[in-house]
Structures are given as structure tokens and as C-alpha cells.
Design an enzyme around this catalytic site. Structure first.
Site, PDB file in Angstrom:
ATOM      1  N   ASP A  44       0.839  -1.205   0.000  1.00 52.20           N
ATOM      2  CA  ASP A  44       0.000   0.000   0.000  1.00 52.20           C
ATOM      3  C   ASP A  44       0.874   1.256   0.000  1.00 52.20           C
ATOM      4  O   ASP A  44       0.363   2.376  -0.062  1.00 52.20           O
ATOM      5  CB  ASP A  44      -1.043  -0.011   1.126  1.00 52.20           C
ATOM      6  N   SER A  45       2.210   1.058  -0.004  1.00 50.70           N
ATOM      7  CA  SER A  45       3.130   2.178  -0.262  1.00 50.70           C
ATOM      8  C   SER A  45       2.920   2.688  -1.690  1.00 50.70           C
ATOM      9  O   SER A  45       3.449   3.735  -2.069  1.00 50.70           O
ATOM     10  CB  SER A  45       4.582   1.749  -0.066  1.00 50.70           C
ATOM     11  N   ASP A  82      -1.026  -6.036  -0.379  1.00 49.88           N
ATOM     12  CA  ASP A  82      -1.444  -5.451   0.897  1.00 49.88           C
ATOM     13  C   ASP A  82      -2.948  -5.225   0.936  1.00 49.88           C
ATOM     14  O   ASP A  82      -3.535  -4.705  -0.027  1.00 49.88           O
ATOM     15  CB  ASP A  82      -0.777  -4.077   1.089  1.00 49.88           C
ATOM     16  N   LYS A 112      -1.208  -9.434   2.492  1.00 51.75           N
ATOM     17  CA  LYS A 112      -0.489  -9.021   3.695  1.00 51.75           C
ATOM     18  C   LYS A 112      -1.370  -8.052   4.468  1.00 51.75           C
ATOM     19  O   LYS A 112      -2.083  -7.248   3.853  1.00 51.75           O
ATOM     20  CB  LYS A 112       0.849  -8.352   3.340  1.00 51.75           C
ATOM     21  N   GLU A 114      -1.551  -5.699   8.432  1.00 51.56           N
ATOM     22  CA  GLU A 114      -0.739  -5.160   9.522  1.00 51.56           C
ATOM     23  C   GLU A 114      -1.334  -5.482  10.895  1.00 51.56           C
ATOM     24  O   GLU A 114      -2.540  -5.442  11.075  1.00 51.56           O
ATOM     25  CB  GLU A 114      -0.627  -3.626   9.383  1.00 51.56           C
ATOM     26  N   GLU A 181       9.196  -4.469  10.395  1.00 52.95           N
ATOM     27  CA  GLU A 181       9.573  -3.141   9.913  1.00 52.95           C
ATOM     28  C   GLU A 181      10.090  -2.243  11.030  1.00 52.95           C
ATOM     29  O   GLU A 181       9.430  -2.054  12.060  1.00 52.95           O
ATOM     30  CB  GLU A 181       8.367  -2.472   9.211  1.00 52.95           C
TER      31      GLU A 181
HETATM   32  O1  KIV Z   1       3.573  -1.140   1.515  1.00 53.52           O
HETATM   33  C1  KIV Z   1       4.747  -1.546   1.523  1.00 53.52           C
HETATM   34  O2  KIV Z   1       5.560  -1.231   0.646  1.00 53.52           O
HETATM   35  C2  KIV Z   1       5.154  -2.449   2.609  1.00 53.52           C
HETATM   36  C3  KIV Z   1       6.599  -2.801   2.686  1.00 53.52           C
HETATM   37  C4  KIV Z   1       7.383  -1.639   3.160  1.00 53.52           C
HETATM   38  C5  KIV Z   1       6.836  -3.999   3.539  1.00 53.52           C
HETATM   39  O3  KIV Z   1       4.345  -2.842   3.384  1.00 53.52           O
HETATM   40 NA    NA Z   2       2.350  -1.790   3.330  1.00 51.87          NA
END
Ligand code: KIV
Ligand code: NA
Length: 256
Positions: A44-45, A82, A112, A114, A181
Site C-alpha cells: 500500500d506504499s 497489501d 499481507k 498489519e 519493519e
Molecule cells: O507497503 C509496503 O511497501 C510495505 C513494505 C514496506 C513492507 O508494506
Molecule cells: Na504496506
């Protein structure tokens, strides 16, 4: 043969380090996959590439759109997507619905999410029981930026023990891997030694079972990057120069 979640666990046992990077579209995904990256994360980055300040505004629809493009570019790597903020925290059924859409519509192999607090561990267990491979993410969890900031986590004895137990609980619930992280390297090493599943570190020291970075940081595409990222090349400079060269050739009528 495409890489599976089982393969990653085997690599941990063999001491072969896992290489992970993020991707946000077909072109980037194809390059990373052909270069031999093991795990491609549609993180989600992606928010940053889309010009948002934090990861909070990203929607499930935006993630699905980009994850489909990434998936089309990948032949070998394991593709993990994510779950965006508030598309899984509300209830187990909300998480099931969101994760289901990701697997069904994008062809990605895993999701993924959190957090390692009790309600999230329960959600993870239910997703895994339903056949959805889940990657965990503890330590600095950017979806909680308004509570945690972007500081390193797990610095006190108490915070360190909390993260350690969250990682153990997530393994118990069935995650195939966990992102650690921005936590102290010795905490990441302890977790990595304790767990049977691979840890993938970002700002968590050298002793994790693998490493992940945000690809726009690695390529020097972003305006800023976190302290733990390594910038391997400066694409901002490369692109700016190419565009300026083109512009001056057009204005001078040297091109075409
Ligand atoms: O969203 C993302 O890029 C991440 C990584 C930094 C692990 O969750
Ligand atoms: Na992320």
C-alpha cells in the site's frame, strides 16, 4: 516453476536469503521478476507513487487495479498484495471479503495485513483456514501512523516483548511469513531464530530471513526515502536529464 509460500519456508531452513521488492505496475513488475526477485509485494506504499502523503487513503479498488497490472508482469515471483487500511480491521467477514477479492480478481497468491494484536491474530487464523495465504507485518505499521508516527518500534523492554509475542501469535495463526519493519536488529534476530516461518526485514537488521524495500526508494524515484532504505540508483536525475535533452532537441529542431 513459480515460487510458492512453501518454497519460502524451505529457503529459511536452507539459509537462503529471500529477496523482496514492491511493484505498482506491469513494467516495474516485469523488470523485477526477470531480474530474479523472489517475492513481489503490491504494497500500500503504492500510495506514495499515487501522490498521497500516507498509506491511509488507498482504496481496495486502487489496490486491485494495480495488483492486476503487476500480476500480468510476473512469471516467477510470489505476488503478495497489501490489504489497505480499514478493508480488514472492521470484522472477520470484511477481511474475508477483501482478501477474497484480491485473490479472485488479481491472481495474486497471498495477502499481507498489519498488526499482531489478538483480534487481528483471530482474523488471520480465519483467513488461513479459508485457504487464503497471509503474510503478517509487525513493528512499524504505517497504517497506524497517527498513533505510532514513523519512529522505530520495540525500543523499550516492554514494547520489544509485545512485538516478539505478536510475531509468535501470528505464526501460530498460520502466516507463511512476517514483515518486520523498523525494529532493533537484535529483536529481529530473536524473532527470526524463534520462528519456523521466514521473517522479511525492512529497517530490521541483517539477520532476518530476507529483506524488502520499496522499489521507488531503491531506484531513487521518490522525493524522500526512509533512513533505512538504500538508494541504489538515482532515476530522478536520469529521467530529468533525458527529458531535458529531449526538450532542448525539440526546441532546437534537432529532433526528429
Ligand atoms: O507497503 C509496503 O511497501 C510495505 C513494505 C514496506 C513492507 O508494506
Ligand atoms: Na504496506
Amino acid at each position: 516453476m513459480a515460487i510458492t509460500t512453501g518454497q519460502l519456508i524451505q529457503w529459511k531452513q536452507q539459509g537462503r536469503s529471500i529477496v523482496a521488492l514492491t511493484a505498482w505496475d506491469y513494467a516495474i513488475a516485469q523488470l523485477l521478476d526477470a531480474a530474479g526477485v523472489d517475492l513481489i509485494l503490491v504494497g500500500d506504499s503504492l500510495a506514495v507513487v499515487l501522490g498521497y502523503e500516507t498509506t491511509l487513503p488507498i482504496t481496495l479498488e486502487e489496490m486491485l487495479h494495480h495488483a492486476k497490472a503487476v500480476r500480468r508482469g510476473v512469471k516467477q515471483a510470489l505476488v503478495v498484495v497489501d490489504l489497505p487500511f480499514l478493508t480488514y480491521q472492521e470484522s472477520i467477514s470484511q477481511a474475508m471479503h477483501s482478501a477474497g477479492l484480491i485473490l479472485k480478481e488479481t491472481g495474486a497468491q497471498a495477502v499481507k495485513l498489519e498488526g499482531g494484536y489478538p483480534a487481528m491474530v483471530e482474523t488471520v487464523a480465519r483467513l488461513v483456514q479459508a485457504g487464503i495465504p497471509v503474510m503478517g507485518h509487525v513493528g512499524l505499521t504505517p497504517q497506524s501512523v497517527h498513533q505510532l508516527g514513523l519512529r522505530q518500534q520495540g525500543k523499550t523492554q516492554e514494547a520489544s516483548e509485545t512485538i516478539f509475542h505478536q510475531a509468535m501469535a501470528l505464526e501460530q495463526a498460520g502466516v507463511f511469513s512476517i514483515v518486520l519493519e523498523h525494529i532493533p536488529a537484535d529483536l529481529a534476530r530473536k524473532i527470526t531464530q524463534k520462528l519456523n516461518i521466514p521473517t522479511i526485514g525492512i529497517g530490521a537488521g541483517v539477520d532476518c530471513d530476507g529483506q524488502v524495500l520499496v522499489t521507488s526508494d531503491v531506484l531513487g524515484l521518490g522525493e524522500k526515502h526512509p533512513p533505512f532504505a538504500k538508494v541504489y540508483t538515482n532515476l530522478r536525475e536520469t529521467i530529468t536529464k533525458a527529458v531535458k535533452d529531449y526538450a532542448s532537441e525539440v526546441r532546437d529542431r534537432q529532433f526528429p
